[in-house]
Write a protein that holds these residues in place. Structure first.
Motif, PDB file in Angstrom:
ATOM      1  N   GLU A 206       2.405   1.877  -3.425  1.00 51.49           N
ATOM      2  CA  GLU A 206       1.427   2.450  -4.354  1.00 51.49           C
ATOM      3  C   GLU A 206       1.183   3.926  -4.056  1.00 51.49           C
ATOM      4  OE1 GLU A 206       0.250   1.125  -7.122  1.00 51.49           O
ATOM      5  OE2 GLU A 206       1.583  -0.543  -6.644  1.00 51.49           O
ATOM      6  N   GLN A 207       1.164   4.293  -2.770  1.00 53.56           N
ATOM      7  CA  GLN A 207       0.986   5.696  -2.405  1.00 53.56           C
ATOM      8  C   GLN A 207       2.170   6.538  -2.873  1.00 53.56           C
ATOM      9  OE1 GLN A 207       0.295   5.551   1.829  1.00 53.56           O
ATOM     10  NE2 GLN A 207      -1.908   5.219   1.569  1.00 53.56           N
TER      11      GLN A 207
ATOM     12  N   VAL B 147       0.841  -1.199   0.000  1.00 51.22           N
ATOM     13  CA  VAL B 147       0.000   0.000   0.000  1.00 51.22           C
ATOM     14  C   VAL B 147       0.875   1.248   0.000  1.00 51.22           C
ATOM     15  CG1 VAL B 147      -1.650   1.340   1.382  1.00 51.22           C
ATOM     16  CG2 VAL B 147      -1.984  -1.111   1.062  1.00 51.22           C
ATOM     17  N   LEU B 148       1.910   1.266   0.840  1.00 50.39           N
ATOM     18  CA  LEU B 148       2.810   2.426   0.883  1.00 50.39           C
ATOM     19  C   LEU B 148       3.520   2.640  -0.451  1.00 50.39           C
ATOM     20  CD1 LEU B 148       4.390   2.025   4.428  1.00 50.39           C
ATOM     21  CD2 LEU B 148       2.805   3.794   3.668  1.00 50.39           C
TER      22      LEU B 148
ATOM     23  N   SER C  19       1.769  12.646  -9.237  1.00 52.12           N
ATOM     24  CA  SER C  19       1.205  13.975  -8.985  1.00 52.12           C
ATOM     25  C   SER C  19       2.274  15.048  -9.092  1.00 52.12           C
ATOM     26  CB  SER C  19       0.572  14.036  -7.589  1.00 52.12           C
ATOM     27  OG  SER C  19      -0.514  13.153  -7.512  1.00 52.12           O
TER      28      SER C  19
ATOM     29  N   LYS D 130       4.094   5.906  -5.458  1.00 55.83           N
ATOM     30  CA  LYS D 130       3.975   6.034  -6.912  1.00 55.83           C
ATOM     31  C   LYS D 130       2.933   7.088  -7.283  1.00 55.83           C
ATOM     32  CE  LYS D 130       5.370   1.325  -8.046  1.00 55.83           C
ATOM     33  NZ  LYS D 130       4.925   0.019  -8.579  1.00 55.83           N
ATOM     34  N   ALA D 131       1.823   7.122  -6.564  1.00 60.20           N
ATOM     35  CA  ALA D 131       0.784   8.116  -6.837  1.00 60.20           C
ATOM     36  C   ALA D 131       1.295   9.526  -6.556  1.00 60.20           C
ATOM     37  CB  ALA D 131      -0.464   7.824  -6.006  1.00 60.20           C
ATOM     38  N   LEU D 132       2.034   9.696  -5.472  1.00 55.28           N
ATOM     39  CA  LEU D 132       2.600  11.013  -5.156  1.00 55.28           C
ATOM     40  C   LEU D 132       3.618  11.443  -6.210  1.00 55.28           C
ATOM     41  CD1 LEU D 132       3.065  10.718  -1.297  1.00 55.28           C
ATOM     42  CD2 LEU D 132       1.532  12.293  -2.504  1.00 55.28           C
TER      43      LEU D 132
END
Length: 69
Positions: free
Chosen positions: A54-55, A51-52, A62, A57-59
């Motif tokens: 993936e977070q 989960v971390l 952005s 990668k999303a940041l």
């Protein structure tokens, strides 16, 4: 290659392997044992690490979209 390696292969561990399995594999390698049985046991916190990741990668996506380095 600089270290004189003719070939290499990945360790037979999952990406978020249980720490005890990592220690066992390293001990085998240090004693010269090259016949290592693959380990499939994941660390109990592997789900949280996924989960971390993936977070992160999303940041990063952005930041790229906003023009940050």
């Amino acid at each position: 290659m600089g270290a004189g390696w003719e070939w290499y292969e990945p360790l037979p561990l999952p990406p978020f392997a249980h720490p005890e399995d990592i220690v066992d594999v390293v001990r085998q390698l240090l004693t010269g044992d090259r016949h290592i049985t693959p380990r499939t046991r994941e660390w109990e916190h592997a789900g949280a690490l996924t989960v971390l990741l993936e977070q992160i990668k999303a940041l990063e996506r952005s930041q790229r979209e906003l023009g940050y380095p």
